[in-house]
Design a protein around this motif. Structure first.
Motif, PDB file in Angstrom:
ATOM      1  N   ASN A 180      61.074  35.307  76.812  1.00 62.46           N
ATOM      2  CA  ASN A 180      59.850  35.514  77.272  1.00 62.46           C
ATOM      3  C   ASN A 180      59.098  36.617  76.764  1.00 62.46           C
ATOM      4  OD1 ASN A 180      57.936  36.768  79.588  1.00 62.46           O
ATOM      5  ND2 ASN A 180      57.844  34.351  79.568  1.00 62.46           N
ATOM      6  N   PRO A 181      57.827  36.497  76.078  1.00 61.90           N
ATOM      7  CA  PRO A 181      57.516  38.078  75.625  1.00 61.90           C
ATOM      8  C   PRO A 181      57.401  38.978  76.488  1.00 61.90           C
ATOM      9  CG  PRO A 181      55.778  36.161  75.586  1.00 61.90           C
ATOM     10  CD  PRO A 181      57.098  35.351  76.105  1.00 61.90           C
ATOM     11  N   ILE A 182      56.832  38.764  77.782  1.00 63.67           N
ATOM     12  CA  ILE A 182      56.581  39.523  78.910  1.00 63.67           C
ATOM     13  C   ILE A 182      57.875  40.410  79.190  1.00 63.67           C
ATOM     14  CG2 ILE A 182      55.819  40.018  81.224  1.00 63.67           C
ATOM     15  CD1 ILE A 182      53.957  37.487  81.027  1.00 63.67           C
ATOM     16  N   VAL A 183      58.799  39.823  79.517  1.00 64.26           N
ATOM     17  CA  VAL A 183      60.208  40.313  79.658  1.00 64.26           C
ATOM     18  C   VAL A 183      60.543  41.069  78.500  1.00 64.26           C
ATOM     19  CG1 VAL A 183      62.411  40.073  80.454  1.00 64.26           C
ATOM     20  CG2 VAL A 183      60.740  38.506  81.226  1.00 64.26           C
ATOM     21  N   GLU A 184      60.663  40.735  77.266  1.00 61.71           N
ATOM     22  CA  GLU A 184      60.845  41.360  76.261  1.00 61.71           C
ATOM     23  C   GLU A 184      60.006  42.632  76.026  1.00 61.71           C
ATOM     24  OE1 GLU A 184      60.943  40.930  71.296  1.00 61.71           O
ATOM     25  OE2 GLU A 184      59.978  39.482  72.451  1.00 61.71           O
ATOM     26  N   ALA A 185      58.905  42.674  76.156  1.00 59.98           N
ATOM     27  CA  ALA A 185      58.316  43.776  76.211  1.00 59.98           C
ATOM     28  C   ALA A 185      58.625  44.965  77.137  1.00 59.98           C
ATOM     29  CB  ALA A 185      56.561  43.483  76.255  1.00 59.98           C
ATOM     30  N   CYS A 220      59.924  51.720  82.141  1.00 62.78           N
ATOM     31  CA  CYS A 220      59.461  52.860  81.422  1.00 62.78           C
ATOM     32  C   CYS A 220      58.161  53.560  82.201  1.00 62.78           C
ATOM     33  CB  CYS A 220      59.054  52.261  80.266  1.00 62.78           C
ATOM     34  SG  CYS A 220      58.469  53.540  79.103  1.00 62.78           S
ATOM     35  N   ASP A 221      58.334  54.663  82.334  1.00 64.24           N
ATOM     36  CA  ASP A 221      57.199  55.723  83.048  1.00 64.24           C
ATOM     37  C   ASP A 221      56.793  55.320  84.396  1.00 64.24           C
ATOM     38  OD1 ASP A 221      56.669  56.610  80.204  1.00 64.24           O
ATOM     39  OD2 ASP A 221      55.362  54.926  79.497  1.00 64.24           O
ATOM     40  N   TYR A 222      57.975  54.888  85.063  1.00 60.31           N
ATOM     41  CA  TYR A 222      57.842  54.718  86.458  1.00 60.31           C
ATOM     42  C   TYR A 222      57.373  56.022  87.334  1.00 60.31           C
ATOM     43  CZ  TYR A 222      62.448  56.326  87.681  1.00 60.31           C
ATOM     44  OH  TYR A 222      63.426  57.194  88.020  1.00 60.31           O
ATOM     45  N   ASP A 223      57.905  57.150  86.805  1.00 55.82           N
ATOM     46  CA  ASP A 223      57.805  58.285  87.517  1.00 55.82           C
ATOM     47  C   ASP A 223      56.589  58.658  88.348  1.00 55.82           C
ATOM     48  OD1 ASP A 223      60.442  59.764  87.017  1.00 55.82           O
ATOM     49  OD2 ASP A 223      59.986  59.026  85.315  1.00 55.82           O
TER      50      ASP A 223
END
Length: 404
Positions: free
Chosen positions: A92-97, A245-248
């Motif tokens: 799945n491209p969403i999960v891959e990204a 990524c970038d969750y902070d």
């Protein structure tokens, strides 16, 4: 389409999205995140020594921070493991990204810890957390100029009372979700304040604060950081527990907003968050801890204790820009809420606002689900009223002069 056909389509979609490669990569990235633990590796272990030496120099020279174990020996092995993961095999491209983003972020975290106290650390920090723009720096300075300096509440409780409140909060969440777990650690290292690491709540043995601040701070640490970790672990994608990524940025914005919704985000707290932006900018410009302290106390009327803490945090590792994210997260969150967007969905795990459309798409497909738990203040009518008001408030008005 019949109900059975819909269920079959949903099941097949789930199988495709969470293929074997997706599950393997997700679990490996979660474990890698735990191993790197950059926050623990950049937490000074000699705060008292720094303060004593700083005082002895009449606040002109700040001793260096010392840290625990680094990553010098492990970095090559971790990198090899990280980039051998079959991310490109995810169907799945969403999960891959999402997994590609996280893979790159973990590489930057390894580099951050590896460069601790070396030339290049500041660049590694900016690469991971971003720089402080001139616009945002001016926003912080404007807040320091306009948010009033109020007399702080007496620091009348210590670590024991904070731990008692944390235990009560954890017990309350566990009643609603038996799998909810959070350890409590009384940190023997002086001056380390309180924080959450790997789902455990840490408080320094010498920590003190106002009685009125305990509940808001518990909402910050346990009601946001631990709770979103729990919700993330209940998702099929476990990286939502450690954080995409970038969750902070969103995490810290949510956590600080939780203090306001719980009933007491004092003016001095908002001023300290603005001071952290100034300090992060100065650290990136390679100014010393003593220079940062002097700027905060003399130009911005930040109390000595808060200025020292802010300066030490900003100089971690050689110059850490991460502390600017608290105010940035609050600013971005207020902009999001001002558009009337959903609040509860923000607790499904740890992620960035930019990823929300992708996560909502995965919810539509039945791969992810809405958050299992919400902060306890979501059940409080006064907190809900505050949330409605927050949607119309500017950042400069997000504080409370007295406990609500």
């Amino acid at each position: 389409m019949t109900r059975m056909a819909k269920e079959r389509k949903h099941h097949n979609g789930a199988d495709e999205l969470l293929c074997e490669a997706a599950i393997a990569v997700d679990r490996a990235l979660e474990e890698m995140d735990r191993k790197i633990d950059w926050l623990e590796r950049l937490t000074p272990v000699n705060i008292d020594e720094i303060w004593d030496g700083f005082q002895a120099s009449s606040f002109r020279s700040m001793p260096d921070s010392r840290y625990g174990e680094g990553l010098d020996q492990d970095a090559p092995v971790l990198r090899s493991e990280l980039f051998s993961l079959p991310v490109r095999e995810i169907k799945n491209p969403i999960v891959e990204a999402l997994m590609l983003e996280k893979q790159r972020e973990l590489d930057r975290q390894i580099e951050l810890v590896r460069m601790r106290d070396k030339d290049g650390f500041i660049l590694a920090s900016i690469d991971l957390f971003g720089h402080v723009s001139e616009r945002f720096l001016q926003t912080a300075k404007d807040l320091l100029a306009t948010v009033p300096v109020l007399t702080p509440k007496q620091e009348d409780v210590g670590a024991a009372e904070v731990c008692e409140a944390a235990e009560a909060a954890i017990a309350g969440y566990r009643k609603r979700a038996p799998t909810f777990r959070c350890g409590i650690v009384v940190d023997p290292t002086p001056g380390t304040s309180m924080y959450v690491s790997a789902g455990a709540f840490h408080v320094a043995h010498d920590y003190r604060t106002s009685r009125h601040r305990v509940k808001p701070l518990i909402a910050h640490e346990i009601g946001t950081h631990v709770l979103t970790r729990h919700n993330g672990r209940r998702q099929p994608l476990h990286t939502l527990a450690g954080g995409l990524c970038d969750y902070d940025v969103l995490q810290e914005g949510l956590a600080v907003l939780g203090e306001y919704l719980t009933g007491y985000l004092p003016a001095d707290r908002l001023r300290v968050l603005a001071a952290r932006v100034v300090a992060a900018h100065m650290a990136a410009e390679k100014e010393t801890g003593a220079e940062i302290y002097a700027c905060l106390t003399e130009q911005h009327a930040i109390p000595s204790k808060d200025a020292f803490d802010t300066a030490v945090r900003a100089k971690r590792g050689g110059g850490l820009t991460k502390d600017a994210l608290y105010l940035k997260g609050l600013e971005e969150l207020l902009a999001y809420l001002s558009r009337g967007d959903k609040f509860e969905i923000l607790f499904l795990g740890k992620f960035a606002l930019k990823q929300l459309p992708s996560l909502e798409k995965l919810i539509e497909l039945g791969i992810l689900h809405p958050p299992e738990l919400l902060p306890t203040y979501c059940d409080d009518a006064a907190a809900r009223q505050r949330l409605a008001q927050v949607r119309k408030l500017p950042l400069s008005a997000l504080y409370q002069e007295t406990p609500q």
